[in-house]
Write an enzyme that holds these catalytic residues in place. Structure first.
Site, PDB file in Angstrom:
ATOM      1  CD  GLU A   1      35.086  70.462   6.925  1.00 21.73           C
ATOM      2  OE1 GLU A   1      35.893  71.413   6.944  1.00 21.73           O
ATOM      3  OE2 GLU A   1      35.370  69.311   7.290  1.00 21.73           O
TER       4      GLU A   1
ATOM      5  CG  ASP B   1      42.129  64.741   3.732  1.00 23.92           C
ATOM      6  OD1 ASP B   1      41.193  64.498   4.526  1.00 23.92           O
ATOM      7  OD2 ASP B   1      42.547  65.873   3.502  1.00 23.92           O
TER       8      ASP B   1
HETATM    9  O1  IFM Z   1      39.242  66.349   5.132  1.00 23.99           O
HETATM   10  C1  IFM Z   1      39.426  67.721   5.050  1.00 23.99           C
HETATM   11  C2  IFM Z   1      38.096  68.409   4.883  1.00 23.99           C
HETATM   12  O2  IFM Z   1      37.466  68.012   3.709  1.00 23.99           O
HETATM   13  C3  IFM Z   1      38.273  69.907   4.889  1.00 23.99           C
HETATM   14  N1  IFM Z   1      38.915  70.336   6.109  1.00 23.99           N
HETATM   15  C4  IFM Z   1      40.216  69.715   6.305  1.00 23.99           C
HETATM   16  C5  IFM Z   1      40.115  68.202   6.313  1.00 23.99           C
HETATM   17  C6  IFM Z   1      41.496  67.562   6.476  1.00 23.99           C
HETATM   18  O3  IFM Z   1      42.300  67.787   5.354  1.00 23.99           O
END
Ligand code: IFM
Length: 524
Positions: free
Chosen positions: A211, A73
């Site tokens: 994801e 992030d």
């Molecule tokens: O890094 C992110 C990911 O891209 C999506 N799920 C949550 C993570 C943490 O913010």
């Protein structure tokens, strides 16, 4: 005593707000939320954390979600810091540097060379991603393959290079940054294989940022082949690795190449990969999220919206039904579109041309449209990226998504995730949409570029930004833009606007009519 502490606390915040505020004229709620986001950023990472071994946790320090883990992030967070408190980015990048040896060991453990940073990490630098996760909807524990998101490595290399480009901090690049980039590049080149049939390089068995897709339907083995984001970012990392080598002073260059045992032959292979990396397309110049994406089924968006109302977490819904998003053209968050978030149309075209593909910038809106229709926005980062990429082709829609992203935490738009901790990437992302996206602020070869595309309904924007040691005041509406260098410690700054480069001297102001050209100030 309290009064004294309160006074110094106030003074510190006053000073911070002078540097860090971003103002939107006469817009009570967006302004309040923007300041809330800036406040959270500045209390998660601050001057107090410089020189401490501190990284940027995805949920700040505000709740137990992700157990304080650090993901990718910072890719969304550093651009705000780079232009205000660059020392802080430097210090946060050192958090990664201190874990370089662990990343080397992680690569070795997989039989690879170079450095493999973990998808989720904590203090000791090892991979912390859980092996199982719970679907609260079905009550089932499921394998978690998200550690296959190798792109966290690309993000670290990208961040180092952006920090260097924004600050010109050659000492950082020379002492720490180049080594991280080179070791990441080496790992990426090592997982790249040559496909004789296609006469191209490819990367197999990874996950992109989306994801929802962790493997092919009915496959026992997790991972996807030729994820376009991973492949194109690999080319980018290999290119900056070669540039970083060139940027070092000859003595340091020789030492580093010797220390890393990085021979010319290995660098030649990097060049070759950058020229022949495989990207799969389908339809009319649509970049396939991964190989065989086009063979997935279309999803019944209307039917599911009708049945469930909120379908942001489609992964949970489908799994509870005994199905999987792996079968469908659905995404949780931007994947291919991340490329248009990180790179300008010109940069994208250059990357594709280098790889030997004709990819015209005119194809970008078609790609945005294609993937936006197929996204459930299951991550708060999703609205940020989509707002950003739409800013050139559909400003009203971009602004609407910006407003939605602003509400992520204050209105808990995911319905229950905010009490587990704020979403720092999304918070920083909103601020950066104003700071760099709508103003079109970019930095290349010592030139500050302004390429604004400000939505008509955006209230007048005011901000300060620091570039190469100089502070600039910027104001913008959809019609005019001004940039003033009021506290310049150095010589004139080169400012590019609509293909003309102007010299902005200390104390001077440049004003532009966005429909036409320069109104006042500066020398061509
Ligand atoms: O890094 C992110 C990911 O891209 C999506 N799920 C949550 C993570 C943490 O913010």
């Amino acid at each position: 005593g309290f009064d004294e502490l309160f006074h110094s606390h106030n003074r510190q915040w006053d000073q911070l707000w002078k540097r860090c505020d971003i103002r939107l004229e006469d817009s009570a709620r967006p302004q309040m939320i923007l300041r809330l986001h800036i406040f959270h950023l500045l209390q998660t990472v601050s001057r107090n954390t410089i020189d401490l071994d501190v990284g940027v946790p995805a949920r700040g320090w505000h709740g137990e979600a992700y157990r304080g883990h650090i993901f990718w992030d910072e890719l969304f967070i550093f651009p705000y810091l780079n232009l205000r408190i660059p020392n802080l980015t430097r210090s946060l990048l050192l958090y990664r540097y201190r874990r370089l040896n662990l990343a080397r060991r992680a690569a070795q453990a997989e039989g690879r060379r170079g450095a493999l940073y973990p998808w989720q990490s904590g203090s000791n630098g090892r991979e912390e991603t859980q092996h199982l996760h719970l679907n609260p909807k079905s009550g089932r524990w499921l394998p978690d393959n998200t550690r296959l998101q190798r792109h966290v490595n690309h993000a670290i290399a990208y961040n180092v290079w952006q920090y260097y480009k924004t600050t010109g901090d050659t000492e950082f690049l020379s002492t720490y940054g180049a080594e991280m980039i080179l070791e990441i590049a080496r790992f990426l080149a090592h997982i790249t294989t040559f496909n004789e049939k296609h006469d191209r390089y490819e990367i197999l068995g990874v996950m992109g940022p989306d994801e929802y897709h962790d493997g092919y339907p009915d496959s026992e083995t997790p991972g996807l082949n030729n994820n376009a984001y991973t492949n194109v970012m690999t080319v980018y990392v290999l290119r900056i690795a070669l540039k970083a080598i060139e940027s070092l002073a000859p003595g340091r260059r020789d030492d580093l190449l010797e220390t890393l045992d990085l021979e010319q032959a290995e660098r030649n292979r990097w060049q070759d990969i950058a020229r022949k990396m495989r990207v799969v397309f389908h339809g009319d110049q649509i970049i396939s999220q991964f190989e065989a994406y086009d063979q997935l089924q279309e999803f019944d968006w209307e039917g599911y919206r009708e049945k469930y109302g909120d379908i942001q977490r489609l992964d949970r819904i489908l799994e509870a039904e005994g199905d999987t998003p792996n079968r469908y053209k659905v995404s949780k968050q931007a994947d291919v579109l991340m490329l248009f978030y990180l790179f300008s149309a010109e940069e994208i075209q250059e990357l594709f041309t280098q790889m030997g593909y004709d990819f015209e910038p005119e194809s970008i809106p078609g790609n945005i449209d294609y993937y936006l229709k197929r996204s459930s926005h299951g991550s708060t980062l999703s609205n940020i990226v989509h707002s950003w990429v739409l800013s050139r082709s559909d400003r009203p829609r971009s602004l609407a998504l910006f407003h939605k992203a602003l509400e992520s935490d204050v209105s808990d738009i995911q319905g229950g995730t905010t009490h587990e901790g704020i979403h720092l990437g999304a918070m920083a992302g909103t601020v950066d949409i104003l700071q760099r996206c709508y103003t079109g602020l970019e930095f290349h070869d010592d030139i500050l570029f302004l390429n604004p595309h400000i939505p008509d309904d955006l209230p007048k924007l005011y901000m300060r930004a620091k570039y190469r040691g100089n502070w600039f005041d910027i104001t913008a509406t959809s019609e005019t833009m001004t940039i003033t260098c009021d506290q310049c410690e150095r010589e004139a700054t080169k400012i590019s606007f609509q293909n003309t480069v102007y010299a902005l001297n200390p104390g001077d102001t440049l004003a532009f009519d966005l429909g036409k050209k320069r109104l006042k100030g500066g020398a061509d």
